[in-house]
Design a protein around this motif. Structure first.
Motif, PDB file in Angstrom:
ATOM      1  N   THR A 278       0.826  -1.324   0.027  1.00  0.00           N
ATOM      2  CA  THR A 278      -0.035   0.145  -0.072  1.00  0.00           C
ATOM      3  C   THR A 278       0.859   1.326  -0.140  1.00  0.00           C
ATOM      4  N   SER A 279       0.269   2.474  -0.277  1.00  0.00           N
ATOM      5  CA  SER A 279       1.119   3.560  -0.111  1.00  0.00           C
ATOM      6  C   SER A 279       0.165   4.813   0.178  1.00  0.00           C
ATOM      7  N   PHE A 280       0.715   5.901   1.014  1.00  0.00           N
ATOM      8  CA  PHE A 280       0.109   6.761   1.527  1.00  0.00           C
ATOM      9  C   PHE A 280       0.991   7.779   1.542  1.00  0.00           C
ATOM     10  N   SER A 281       0.571   9.092   1.099  1.00  0.00           N
ATOM     11  CA  SER A 281       1.216  10.556   1.438  1.00  0.00           C
ATOM     12  C   SER A 281       0.251  11.324   2.629  1.00  0.00           C
ATOM     13  N   ILE A 282       0.976  11.972   3.357  1.00  0.00           N
ATOM     14  CA  ILE A 282       0.365  12.874   4.376  1.00  0.00           C
ATOM     15  C   ILE A 282       1.054  14.172   4.627  1.00  0.00           C
ATOM     16  N   ALA A 283       0.302  14.994   4.640  1.00  0.00           N
ATOM     17  CA  ALA A 283       0.842  16.388   4.791  1.00  0.00           C
ATOM     18  C   ALA A 283       0.013  17.355   6.024  1.00  0.00           C
ATOM     19  N   ASP A 284       0.557  17.629   6.744  1.00  0.00           N
ATOM     20  CA  ASP A 284       0.115  18.668   8.057  1.00  0.00           C
ATOM     21  C   ASP A 284       0.115  20.116   7.885  1.00  0.00           C
ATOM     22  N   ARG A 285      -0.517  20.619   8.735  1.00  0.00           N
ATOM     23  CA  ARG A 285      -0.527  22.092   8.531  1.00  0.00           C
ATOM     24  C   ARG A 285       0.893  22.879   9.187  1.00  0.00           C
ATOM     25  N   PHE A 286       1.465  22.038   9.580  1.00  0.00           N
ATOM     26  CA  PHE A 286       2.941  22.572  10.059  1.00  0.00           C
ATOM     27  C   PHE A 286       3.952  22.330   9.045  1.00  0.00           C
ATOM     28  N   GLY A 287       3.634  21.926   7.703  1.00  0.00           N
ATOM     29  CA  GLY A 287       4.419  21.620   6.588  1.00  0.00           C
ATOM     30  C   GLY A 287       5.473  20.244   6.648  1.00  0.00           C
ATOM     31  N   ASN A 288       5.043  19.280   7.691  1.00  0.00           N
ATOM     32  CA  ASN A 288       5.572  17.962   7.699  1.00  0.00           C
ATOM     33  C   ASN A 288       5.078  17.341   6.430  1.00  0.00           C
ATOM     34  N   VAL A 289       5.767  16.582   6.068  1.00  0.00           N
ATOM     35  CA  VAL A 289       5.119  15.506   4.746  1.00  0.00           C
ATOM     36  C   VAL A 289       5.883  14.321   5.133  1.00  0.00           C
ATOM     37  N   VAL A 290       4.923  13.222   4.904  1.00  0.00           N
ATOM     38  CA  VAL A 290       5.362  11.794   4.841  1.00  0.00           C
ATOM     39  C   VAL A 290       4.886  10.991   3.743  1.00  0.00           C
ATOM     40  N   ALA A 291       5.745  10.631   3.135  1.00  0.00           N
ATOM     41  CA  ALA A 291       5.280   9.421   1.965  1.00  0.00           C
ATOM     42  C   ALA A 291       5.838   8.205   2.173  1.00  0.00           C
ATOM     43  N   ALA A 292       4.912   7.048   2.310  1.00  0.00           N
ATOM     44  CA  ALA A 292       5.382   5.654   2.816  1.00  0.00           C
ATOM     45  C   ALA A 292       4.766   4.827   1.952  1.00  0.00           C
ATOM     46  N   THR A 293       5.693   3.768   1.699  1.00  0.00           N
ATOM     47  CA  THR A 293       4.992   2.632   0.833  1.00  0.00           C
ATOM     48  C   THR A 293       5.346   1.510   1.411  1.00  0.00           C
TER      49      THR A 293
END
Length: 466
Positions: A278-293
């Motif tokens: 599976t894969s997901f990308s997440i960005a929050d209001r603080f500017g943090n970004v995670v991309a994971a597979t």
């Protein structure tokens, strides 16, 4: 746990609470998962632990039926309990996370895993689990038309593949050729072949093999390898280049229109087993970004539920993660991390976040990400349009120069495009309209500051903003 310790603010108890809830109280099981369980039913029936979890009523669940995983819920509670006991004893947040980590890899959970393997003829031991530590590695990096592209390094193969493919097509004016044109599709498919020839030769466990990453990703090497690509015809699948001695470059072999390479891949089956990624990308209001597979490496991993833990292990020893050829650097060996293909990507522009994306798809992962990046960065498509656009996919695996490489195209392409490709030398195979990958992605509008997400119609997927 390592990621949470280094970059997070929440406790493990907070982070795992939703997972425990789903595992304990259940969720409606989706039809494609039911179909996957049905196809593995014989394997699940081989072990009481697997049968108990995947065939809980002595049968394959029905689509929409509430599916529970109580043993997994209990395992997750155990690691949370270790964290909470450490916090209650006055330990720091980091120490408490480490206590949870140690319970899993060195405590009673590890003992249960080792017991199961010992009693069922497996090879994992307590020492194997206790030796494990997360690996912090520098990402691969290339530039592409003013963007900085970052992705996972070996032992992932897909990130190296995607970045090398970008380097190869950077020398062509794709925008002038147009999105979805036969000329663009041809250049992309040829770049896929050239990159895979190198990736299959050089990507390996960097702890055991000196992988020449800087040389493979150099613009000079890309320019040399680009000379193999003829916009007017199809090449035979090439051999690897020599990134250390760029001048040692074999001349490309051209394949006449309609011809098929007679050289086969030997007597070993090279096709990868179906994956469970599976894969997901997440960005929050603080500017943090995670991309994971995250990946199991095979459908349900090894397909064996390990004792009463509710866990299934990654099947990294499958063909696709390992080579079927005994003299190959990635032939399965003890102490060697197999090559997987999962390779999430983050793109920056002038040091600022621009895009994050990733996809499941086994052998297609690097190819899918390459095509979506071209849609975003060359053709300026919005994220959803870039994801939904028609794709191609080349298979099977790519170990032997001269091997037949089959490219399949999603059948939403116009007939004129297909005809032009056949004229270039392709034997065109059409796949159903939405066939390859399941890309999820996020982009940032540099002008408005708006985050936009896209989800792939090819599988069950979604984009959410909140």
């Amino acid at each position: 746990m390592a990621l949470l310790d280094r970059f997070g603010t929440m406790s493990l108890a907070q982070v795992l609470a939703p997972a425990i809830d789903y595992a304990e109280n259940g969720h409606p099981i989706e039809a494609s998962v039911v179909a996957a369980i049905e196809s593995h039913r014989e394997l699940f029936e081989s072990f009481p632990s697997s049968r108990r979890m995947f065939l809980p009523l002595g049968r394959v669940p029905e689509p929409g039926e509430t599916f529970r995983m109580p043993d997994l819920a209990n395992t997750l509670r155990q690691v949370v309990e270790a964290e909470q006991l450490a916090l209650a004893a006055g330990k720091t947040r980091s120490e408490a996370l480490r206590a949870a980590f140690d319970r899993f890899y060195k405590g009673d959970i590890a003992e249960e895993m080792a017991r199961f393997y010992r009693e069922n003829g497996g090879d994992f031991t307590m020492e194997d689990f206790a030796r494990y530590e997360p690996i912090w590695a520098e990402p691969l990096h290339t530039t592409y038309r003013g963007y900085d592209v970052y992705t996972s390094p070996p032992t992932s193969r897909g990130g190296l593949e995607a970045t090398m493919q970008l380097n190869l097509v950077e020398g062509f004016d794709l925008r002038a050729l147009g999105a979805g044109s036969a000329e663009t599709i041809h250049l992309l498919s040829e770049a896929i072949k050239v990159a895979k020839a190198d990736v299959y030769a050089y990507a390996a466990d960097p702890a055991l093999v000196d992988v020449p990453l800087d040389e493979l990703l150099s613009k000079d090497y890309a320019a040399a390898r680009r000379s193999l690509i003829d916009p007017s015809g199809v090449m035979v699948y090439p051999g690897p280049g020599n990134p250390v001695r760029v001048e040692d470059l074999d001349a490309p072999v051209r394949r006449p229109a309609g011809a098929v390479s007679e050289r086969r891949r030997g007597h070993f089956a090279e096709a990868s087993y179906a994956g469970s990624t599976t894969s997901f990308s997440i960005a929050d209001r603080f500017g943090n970004v995670v991309a994971a597979t995250p990946t199991h490496g095979g459908a349900f991993g090894t397909g064996v539920v390990v004792g009463n833990t509710g866990l299934t292990f990654n099947n990294g020893s499958r063909i696709g993660s390992t080579s079927p050829y005994p003299d190959h650097v990635n032939y399965v060996r003890g102490g060697q991390i197999p090559i997987l293909n999962n390779s999430p990507i983050i793109v920056l522009r002038d040091g600022r976040f621009h895009a994050a994306l990733g996809t499941p798809g086994g052998e297609t992962i690097g190819q899918t990400q390459f095509q979506v990046l071209v849609n975003l960065l060359d053709f300026g498509m919005p994220i959803q349009e870039a994801i939904a656009a028609p794709r191609l996919s080349g298979d099977p695996n790519f170990y032997v120069p001269g091997a037949e490489v089959r490219f399949r195209l999603e059948d939403r392409l116009p007939g004129a495009v297909v005809g032009t490709l056949e004229g270039l030398g392709y034997t065109v195979e059409l796949a159903p309209g939405y066939a390859f990958g399941s890309m999820q992605g996020i982009t940032l509008d540099a002008v408005t500051g708006a985050l936009m997400a896209g989800a792939d119609p090819r599988r069950v997927a979604y984009a959410v903003g909140w």
